[in-house]
Design an enzyme around this catalytic site. Structure first.
Site, short mmCIF file in Angstrom:
data_model
loop_
_atom_site.label_atom_id
_atom_site.label_comp_id
_atom_site.label_asym_id
_atom_site.label_seq_id
_atom_site.Cartn_x
_atom_site.Cartn_y
_atom_site.Cartn_z
N HIS A 174 -7.70 -7.75 2.12
CA HIS A 174 -7.05 -6.79 1.14
C HIS A 174 -5.55 -6.80 1.71
CE1 HIS A 174 -6.76 -2.62 -0.58
NE2 HIS A 174 -5.70 -3.14 -0.72
N HIS B 113 -1.33 -7.36 0.02
CA HIS B 113 -0.31 -7.34 -1.36
C HIS B 113 0.89 -8.32 -1.03
CE1 HIS B 113 -2.51 -3.82 -3.04
NE2 HIS B 113 -2.38 -3.41 -1.92
N HIS C 1 -10.53 0.38 1.82
CA HIS C 1 -9.88 1.47 2.59
C HIS C 1 -10.28 2.89 2.63
CE1 HIS C 1 -8.10 2.31 -1.35
NE2 HIS C 1 -7.19 1.32 -1.21
N ASN D 54 -1.85 5.49 0.38
CA ASN D 54 -2.89 5.88 -0.19
C ASN D 54 -3.99 5.03 -0.27
OD1 ASN D 54 -4.23 7.53 -2.03
ND2 ASN D 54 -3.07 6.67 -4.05
N ASP E 49 -4.80 -3.75 3.92
CA ASP E 49 -3.99 -3.08 3.19
C ASP E 49 -2.36 -3.36 3.13
OD1 ASP E 49 -3.21 -1.98 0.72
OD2 ASP E 49 -4.07 0.01 1.28
N HIS F 3 7.07 -2.75 1.47
CA HIS F 3 7.99 -1.80 0.54
C HIS F 3 9.57 -2.16 1.17
CE1 HIS F 3 5.15 -0.21 -2.44
NE2 HIS F 3 4.34 0.34 -1.53
N PHE G 260 3.97 4.66 -1.86
CA PHE G 260 2.69 4.59 -0.90
C PHE G 260 2.70 3.14 -0.18
CE2 PHE G 260 1.48 7.99 -3.89
CZ PHE G 260 1.00 8.89 -3.05
N GLY G 261 2.29 3.29 1.04
CA GLY G 261 1.94 1.58 1.61
C GLY G 261 2.82 1.50 2.98
#
Lengths: 316, 423
Positions: free
Chosen positions: B60, B62, B231, B277, B304, B308, B322-323
């Site tokens: 997981h 990004h 998650h 989140n 996750d 950002h 979020f994140g």
């Protein structure tokens, strides 16, 4: 305690009882100035106060502005709708600009909770929270406490009810904290959708039944139903809300004769409070407004490092 | 290239091996495992007092490409992953545009070739992540997608979710679910509870996650499809998954290091850096997550990893995205919190970061065996690391762990027989 050693006033949580007392004591001095023909003292001469309001507000902004002016500060008012903020500038950049212009105080109202806390970490200016989201409204709480002291001498042992939309109220959160710090017992009253169980974290009473609590109260603070701040529907209708939670002439009959009725304003007459109660002897709503200026003067004065109040003379 | 790893404690959760032994790697495979190997190698790694584990797998992450290259790229993310001990990752589909057609899956595979590690794209469950029509799963699978997820968003329509679970059976890949009821989340910012009341921030209730998990385990049961829940963060979610597994439902589940390390009490201190989140929950939830990891209810530890940029996080908490980034703090948090504080065995924690995620995503990786893939991570469990902005080589530094001192450091990462991190 002789002075306040802090840069910012962000919430009641981080304010000590001694600091609260000092602010109230100084506010008393500043209120006396209001009886003079020249209502102005030179303690903030040469300082710049910026009010930075991201939400529409008349009374709070004017109260801060008047407080600053009566201390001889220069004031600038920025409303988010007229600034570069609508052009997408970040809060940090806006504040950097204000600092480059040597702002000493930034009074901020913001729809986002904790926005002033974030700002204070990135700003050299003193940040005063003029209300952030649902979180805190410390100067309102200070003026509420001060107003109760004026009426009752002290908050020690008083039973204070706060009625209405507790969930979305920054006034309620800051009031609960200041009233409890000053020794009062607090009961929150409202429909369960506006009064979540988690409010027990404050250690205060929770009730859905205004009529049962009312006879025991020494002070009742009627919150504004903030229709604009509610996401979705928390009660079926204004009419049904008023039936259960409006402070009416009839309900006042069941109260102690010397109950103090407060409202942070602006009032929705006929919803949370009726005309008779709003204008009755027990209501101190206009005194709250006057005291707001004195308390905010006191906050400016103490945050700027002020101590020796006796030496302050009116401006000629 | 040949590599000889000497005297390390080799831990292989697939076979259950845990012993001090040597590993000889040639080209892209492990050629020999045995004590006191005396083979000439181009590179010898002295792993005395170190852990030698299968190359870690994070299902997981990004990596933001295509579309949000300012946050991260596939190549940049791969380098961060290698430094963090990961040799394989699964990238999520919520890029701009989302990964909902075969060309984009192939683009990710192509970009991945430039980087040091293996990247397995997860493609969208629904076209455009809109939650309305299922994506062309067959074509996406053929192009190289290893699973389907609208991560970042739930599939709110139960019928769409049911059809996705049914249809994905054709390829024996999991439908991977971000479980959240957006109506219950109600634009919340943090966990709904005492802390959200005190801070006046809109809350995301536990039920937002739990009702959707309950719905989807029922759908997984009735369709006999493969559901992987992403998650999880709440005590109730652990309970629902535990019961579903007991009833024989084909469900697997992951959690992230922040959910077993932090609680919603961090929000007042870290502000937007503690905004993710699902949100950080309460201490009770944190302990339940640890218990779920211990009893095997939770199969996988994933990060996750969600970069950002500074200016996005350096905003009012309500406006910040979020994140948080998670790759580089994963091993140190697992060792510090799970092994050192909660007495997990290395075998147990690394199972959840190697062979279990490999099994779920259908990857022939995550184990150490002769003739197996030469993906290996060498970890010094005693070495202290100080999480600072400089320690994080990620393009983005959005981590609530900055300032912490943790135990456990990745010394070497070997992927496909090449040293991709360490020297």
């Amino acid at each position: 305690m002789k002075e306040i050693k802090r840069k910012d006033l962000l919430d009641i949580t981080t304010l000590s009882l001694e600091e609260i007392r000092l602010i109230c004591d100084s506010a008393k001095y500043f209120k006396e100035i209001f009886t003079r023909s020249v209502k102005k003292v030179p303690v903030l001469r040469g300082k710049t106060v910026v009010t930075l309001f991201f939400e529409p507000s008349t009374r709070t902004r004017i109260s801060f502005e008047l407080a600053a002016k009566r201390l001889s500060a220069d004031t600038i008012n920025i409303a988010a709708t007229t600034s570069s903020l609508v052009k997408g500038e970040s809060l940090i950049d806006t504040v950097n600009t204000l600092e480059a212009m040597n702002a000493d105080f930034i009074v901020m109202r913001h729809p986002g909770s904790l926005a002033p806390h974030f700002l204070a970490r990135h700003s050299k200016a003193s940040v005063i929270n003029g209300g952030d989201g649902n979180h805190a409204h410390p100067t309102q709480a200070l003026l509420d406490a001060y107003s109760i002291i004026e009426q009752k001498g002290s908050l020690e042992g008083l039973h204070i009810g706060i009625v209405g939309d507790i969930k979305h109220s920054r006034v309620a959160r800051s009031d609960i904290e200041i009233f409890q710090k000053m020794g009062a017992k607090v009961t929150l009253i409202g429909p369960p959708t506006l009064l979540p169980d988690e409010f027990k974290v404050y250690g205060c009473g929770i009730s859905y039944d205004l009529d049962r609590v009312l006879p025991d109260l020494d002070v009742v603070n009627m919150l504004r139903i903030q229709r604009e701040r509610q996401k979705g529907s928390h009660f079926p209708s204004i009419r049904e809300y008023a039936k259960y939670f409006s402070l009416t002439r009839n309900r006042l009959k069941n109260c102690k004769s010397d109950i103090v009725v407060m409202h942070p304003g602006p009032m929705n007459r006929g919803i949370e409070i009726d005309d008779y109660v709003a204008d009755c002897e027990n209501a101190i709503i206009n005194q709250q407004v006057t005291n707001g200026i004195a308390v905010r003067m006191s906050v400016f004065y103490l945050l700027s490092g002020g101590t020796p109040l006796e030496g302050v003379e009116p401006v000629e | 290239m040949s590599i000889l790893i000497k005297n390390g404690t080799v831990i292989d959760p697939k076979s259950g091996m845990e012993e001090k032994t040597d590993i000889y790697i040639e080209n892209s495979i492990i050629l020999k495992i045995g004590k006191n190997l005396n083979i000439k190698a181009a590179k010898i790694i002295d792993a005395e007092h170190k852990l030698v584990v299968p190359g870690l797998i994070d299902i997981h992450v990004h990596f933001r490409e295509p579309g949000q290259e300012g946050k991260e790229t596939i190549l940049g993310g791969s380098i961060v992953a290698a430094k963090s001990g990961f040799t394989s990752v699964c990238t999520m589909a919520n890029t701009t545009p989302p990964i909902d057609n075969q060309a984009l899956v192939k683009f990710i595979k192509l970009e991945a070739e430039k980087g040091p590690i293996n990247i397995y794209p997860v493609a969208a469950v629904t076209k455009g992540l809109n939650g309305e029509e299922i994506s062309e799963m067959g074509e996406l699978y053929a192009a190289g997608a290893v699973g389907f997820s609208d991560d970042g968003k739930p599939v709110t329509n139960a019928l769409v979710m049911k059809r996705a679970l049914e249809y994905a059976k054709m390829f024996n890949v999991p439908v991977i679910a971000h479980e959240e009821d957006p109506m219950l989340s109600d634009s919340g910012i943090m966990n709904q509870g005492e802390q959200s009341v005190l801070l006046g921030l809109r809350g995301i209730p536990s039920e937002s996650e739990e009702t959707m998990i309950a719905r989807d385990v029922l759908l997984a049961k009735s369709t006999n499809g493969r559901l992987h829940v992403q998650h999880i963060s709440t005590s109730g979610s652990v309970q629902i998954i535990r019961e579903a597994k007991n009833k024989g439902t084909n469900v697997t589940v992951e959690t992230c290091p922040h959910y077993f390390t932090l609680t919603d009490k961090s929000v007042s201190e870290h502000l937007s850096m503690a905004k993710m989140n699902p949100p950080l929950r309460t201490e009770k939830d944190r302990l339940a997550i640890i218990e779920g990891l211990r009893d095997g209810t939770i199969d996988v530890i994933a990060t996750d990893h969600a970069p950002h940029q500074a200016q996005e996080k350096k905003q009012e908490i309500e406006y910040a995205p979020f994140g948080i980034v998670g790759l580089e703090t994963a091993v140190p948090l697992v060792i510090t919190v799970l092994v050192n504080e909660n007495k997990f065995s290395y075998m147990d924690v690394f199972r959840k970061m190697t062979i279990r995620p490999a099994e779920i995503m259908g990857l022939n990786r995550g184990y150490i065996a002769e003739n197996g893939p030469a993906d290996i991570t060498v970890i010094d469990p005693e070495k202290e690391i100080h999480v600072t902005e400089d320690f994080l080589i990620s393009k983005c530094k959005n981590s609530p762990f900055i300032g912490m001192k943790l135990k456990g450091s990745v010394d070497f990462t070997i992927c496909g027989g090449k040293i991709v991190y360490g020297n």
